[in-house]
Design a protein around this motif. Structure first.
Motif, mmCIF file in Angstrom:
data_model
loop_
_atom_site.group_PDB
_atom_site.id
_atom_site.type_symbol
_atom_site.label_atom_id
_atom_site.label_comp_id
_atom_site.label_asym_id
_atom_site.label_seq_id
_atom_site.Cartn_x
_atom_site.Cartn_y
_atom_site.Cartn_z
ATOM 1 N N GLU A 184 25.604 -17.243 14.131
ATOM 2 C CA GLU A 184 25.690 -18.295 13.191
ATOM 3 C C GLU A 184 25.527 -17.574 11.784
ATOM 4 O O GLU A 184 25.125 -16.506 11.796
ATOM 5 C CB GLU A 184 24.190 -18.970 13.422
ATOM 6 N N ASP A 219 26.858 -24.264 11.895
ATOM 7 C CA ASP A 219 25.919 -24.915 11.558
ATOM 8 C C ASP A 219 26.646 -25.839 10.256
ATOM 9 O O ASP A 219 26.929 -25.009 9.224
ATOM 10 C CB ASP A 219 24.665 -24.273 11.017
ATOM 11 N N HIS A 222 25.564 -24.963 6.610
ATOM 12 C CA HIS A 222 25.650 -23.629 6.065
ATOM 13 C C HIS A 222 26.997 -23.381 5.456
ATOM 14 O O HIS A 222 27.726 -22.256 5.670
ATOM 15 C CB HIS A 222 25.366 -22.625 7.269
ATOM 16 N N HIS A 246 25.289 -26.554 14.947
ATOM 17 C CA HIS A 246 24.105 -27.041 14.919
ATOM 18 C C HIS A 246 24.390 -28.228 13.716
ATOM 19 O O HIS A 246 25.039 -27.797 12.871
ATOM 20 C CB HIS A 246 23.179 -25.977 13.895
ATOM 21 N N ASP A 292 20.325 -29.381 14.496
ATOM 22 C CA ASP A 292 19.260 -28.605 13.958
ATOM 23 C C ASP A 292 18.939 -29.131 12.570
ATOM 24 O O ASP A 292 19.423 -29.056 11.579
ATOM 25 C CB ASP A 292 20.156 -26.915 13.618
HETATM 26 MN MN MN Z 1 21.096 -23.893 12.233
#
Ligand code: MN
Ligand code: RM4
Ligand code: MN
Length: 396
Positions: A184, A219, A222, A246, A292
């Motif tokens: 990630e 993710d 992010h 995520h 997440d």
């Molecule tokens: Mn994450």
């Protein structure tokens, strides 16, 4: 909605499964503090119990992601009880997340720490995590490494990259043939000047150098605000390097808000790229869909049910894009025609078809309502209030 639209919604839901994060059921907060919820899960067992409720009512969340430090406090010795919880609550352990950021030793990094004994410790924790995954028979070990630096000139960026390569290669050698590692990326936080794995390009290079069973994890929270995430997804798909997601939404930074709460069209566009890829390649993309999120203010189980519901809606909507027509419109540079195909699919109300699908599976048509009627929340609130008064659980 015509019959073929209903069929497409059914077909898309048939294969769509989404993993829940154990930490989404525990008390979490921001760096400014936590608002404790009396019903939050205080133990791994309670996290399994809560995840089990979400799966019971939605039928599409058969696994729960575990954070080793928070959920397996005795490391590999915890796997016995985790297996018991899985049996008891009807959800299996999912991806295993090593924790390489919380211990005091990691102040200056884990894999990128200038101190070789700390790098070694990080690698040992990684190997233990892989062993935990093996014992729990789960496939993915999911790395989010917080390493970075806060001030210019304080870290040797190229040297740290080499340390990362070495550590991840060594970790990859530990994998059994059916296991994968997911890498990630995140541009900043907790590090505010440079982060060792800051973007998808860095995650891709590190995955490639680690070995064939290393893939990139996207993710959705992010990225920088203007980033075109679906393009990253399309590129990773064409490189056969997209391992999983995520999901969460954001407005400013890594806000961990409910999926689709700010920009549902973006999630739709991501799913569309996946459907388009699968149609063109005539094969399923092997992607782990995971949530997440950190529900600071919303009730945790309700927030999770809401997330799963919205995920199903957006996945089903994206399956309604008429891809054959889209391919023709793209070839003919029919811009309005092509874009309208996405917009029409996005505007379709798929909720009635999703309710029918749930009914056909013997699931409650409205999982949120079923949860509110179930009495589960009242029961756990009674059971956990006292425990939560003293329990300050993980930040996530
Ligand atoms: Mn994450
Ligand atoms: C990070 C990242 C990781 C998650 C931790 C708790 O920002 O998203 O995936 O495990 O938070
Ligand atoms: Mn995050």
């Amino acid at each position: 909605m015509d019959a073929s639209t209903g069929d497409k919604v059914f077909a898309s839901l048939e294969t769509f499964r989404i993993e829940l994060p154990s930490w989404g059921f525990a008390n979490t907060g921001t760096r400014f503090g936590k608002f404790i919820q009396p019903a939050a899960a205080t133990t791994t067992e309670e996290k399994f119990s809560d995840a089990g409720q979400v799966h019971l009512l939605t039928g599409v969340c058969p696994t729960v992601a575990l954070h080793v430090l928070w959920d397996c406090p005795h490391g590999v010795q915890s796997t016995g009880e985790v297996k018991d919880f899985a049996r008891r609550y009807g959800v299996a352990p999912g991806s295993i997340n090593p924790n390489l950021f919380q211990d005091q030793e990691y102040k200056y990094g884990s894999f990128g720490n200038p101190d070789p004994s700390i790098r070694k410790r990080a690698l040992q924790h990684t190997k233990d995590s892989i062993e935990i995954a093996r014992r729990l028979k789960t496939r993915d070990i999911s790395f989010w490494v917080a390493d970075g630096s806060n001030y210019p000139g304080t870290a040797n960026i190229r040297q740290r990259r080499l340390w990362f390569e070495q550590a991840l290669q060594e970790a990859h050698r530990e994998l059994s043939p059916q296991q994968r590692m997911l890498i990630e990326y995140k541009p900043f936080e907790p590090a505010f000047y440079h982060t060792d794995i800051a973007d998808w390009g860095m995650a891709l290079l590190l995955s490639r150098s680690a070995g064939p069973r290393a893939k990139v994890l996207v993710d959705t929270g992010h990225h920088y605000a203007a980033q075109n995430i679906e393009q990253i997804v399309a590129w990773l798909l064409s490189e056969d390097m997209l391992g999983g997601f995520h999901f969460n939404d954001r407005r400013y930074a890594d806000d961990d808000l409910t999926m689709g709460s700010i920009d549902p069209y973006q999630v739709f566009r991501i799913f569309h790229e996946i459907h388009f890829f699968e149609w063109e390649m005539e094969k399923r993309a092997d992607i782990a869909y995971m949530v997440d999120q950190s529900h600071n203010l919303k009730g945790k189980i309700e927030a999770m049910i809401q997330t799963v519901t919205i995920a199903q809606q957006l996945f089903a909507k994206a399956a309604l894009v008429d891809i054959k027509k889209l391919a023709t419109a793209q070839k003919n540079c029919d811009l309005v025609g092509a874009e309208s195909l996405l917009q029409d699919a996005f505007a379709t109300d798929v909720r009635p078809a999703i309710q029918d699908w749930r009914y056909s599976k013997g699931l409650p048509k409205d999982p949120m309502e079923a949860f509110r009627q179930s009495g589960y929340l009242e029961r756990i609130t009674k059971e956990r209030t006292a425990k939560n008064a003293h329990n300050v659980s993980s930040y996530a």
